[in-house]
Design a protein around this motif. Structure first.
Motif, short mmCIF file in Angstrom:
data_model
loop_
_atom_site.label_atom_id
_atom_site.label_comp_id
_atom_site.label_asym_id
_atom_site.label_seq_id
_atom_site.Cartn_x
_atom_site.Cartn_y
_atom_site.Cartn_z
N GLN A 1 42.35 -38.72 133.95
CA GLN A 1 40.96 -38.30 133.70
C GLN A 1 40.04 -38.79 134.81
N ARG A 2 40.26 -40.01 135.28
CA ARG A 2 39.33 -40.63 136.24
C ARG A 2 39.54 -40.20 137.68
N SER B 1 48.34 -33.22 126.96
CA SER B 1 47.08 -33.56 127.62
C SER B 1 46.63 -32.44 128.55
N TRP C 1 46.25 -32.69 131.58
CA TRP C 1 46.75 -32.97 132.93
C TRP C 1 48.28 -32.98 132.97
N GLN D 1 38.58 -36.89 125.97
CA GLN D 1 39.25 -35.78 126.66
C GLN D 1 40.73 -35.64 126.35
#
Length: 235
Positions: free
Chosen positions: A54-55, A81, A83, A6
């Motif tokens: 991501q998590r 990214s 995020w 990702q």
């Protein structure tokens, strides 16, 4: 560049490249307390912060990096990214950062430097990233104690030989292990790493577990695949 499922990590300006230790810690780190705020101490490329973005659904993910080249690369990796709105890197040493703490964090994570004095090289940038005197364990733990929220988690990866010393140091700050996983390269090799997670309360019993990375060269165990499959392209 290191490509994950990702996100990607540029690492040409960082002394410490993406390695198994960081991926293990980022994938293993407990997040059952649903952290809203996360701090990565000694961010390097920013890989741990990116993995936790991501998590988790954390709204604030801060990273701290003292080396200028690594800091600039970390910022670039954050900006590129998915995020970027949740990730922020500070260019500062830990002592500066805790001088005027503004926030508490629900999760503090670190892949701290851990080679000792007698292994120094001619590469000062790599030494800074890799040697314990750049971020002594007691300073790291003291910062975690200062910055960790009441129900927060403090997670690290260390050489196995440092495990007990680190646990003892944490106990001095009333931080106690709640999860311990020891890592072997394969079933016939010694334990090389310890993954440790701490909280502000002590468990009555705690069973450590193990993860073995490979059965043969590039033949990964099911445990390691399960742990890292959300990140590695070929898992």
């Amino acid at each position: 560049m290191f490509q994950f499922k990702q996100f990607s990590v540029q690492q040409d300006r960082c002394a410490m490249k993406v390695g198994t230790d960081a991926v293990l810690l980022g994938a293993w780190c407990p997040i059952e307390n649903n952290p809203i705020s996360i701090l990565d101490i000694g961010a390097g490329t920013g890989i741990l912060a990116l993995m936790l973005a991501q998590r988790s659904n954390a709204e604030q993910i801060d990273a701290l990096e003292i080396d200028e080249e690594a800091y600039e690369q970390c910022v670039e990796n954050f900006e590129n990214s998915p995020w970027s709105d949740r990730l922020f890197c500070f260019h500062a040493g830990l002592d500066e950062f805790i001088d005027e703490p503004e926030d508490e964090y629900d999760l503090i994570i670190s892949n701290p430097p851990f080679y000792t004095e007698n292994y120094k090289t001619e590469n000062s940038q790599r030494d800074l990233a890799r040697f314990q005197d750049a971020l002594p364990f007691d300073e790291l733990i003291e910062a975690a104690d200062l910055l960790l929220s009441e129900n927060g988690i403090f997670a690290v990866i260390l050489p196995f030989k440092e495990e007990q010393r680190f646990i003892d140091l944490c106990a001095e700050f009333e931080l106690f292990p709640v999860k311990i996983t020891r890592v072997r390269g394969n079933s016939s090799t010694p334990i090389v790493r310890s993954l440790l997670a701490f909280k502000r309360y002590e468990l009555s019993t705690l069973e450590a577990d193990e993860v073995i990375i490979e059965t043969a060269r590039h033949q990964y165990t099911n445990d390691y695949i399960d742990l890292t499959k959300d990140f590695y392209l070929k898992m």
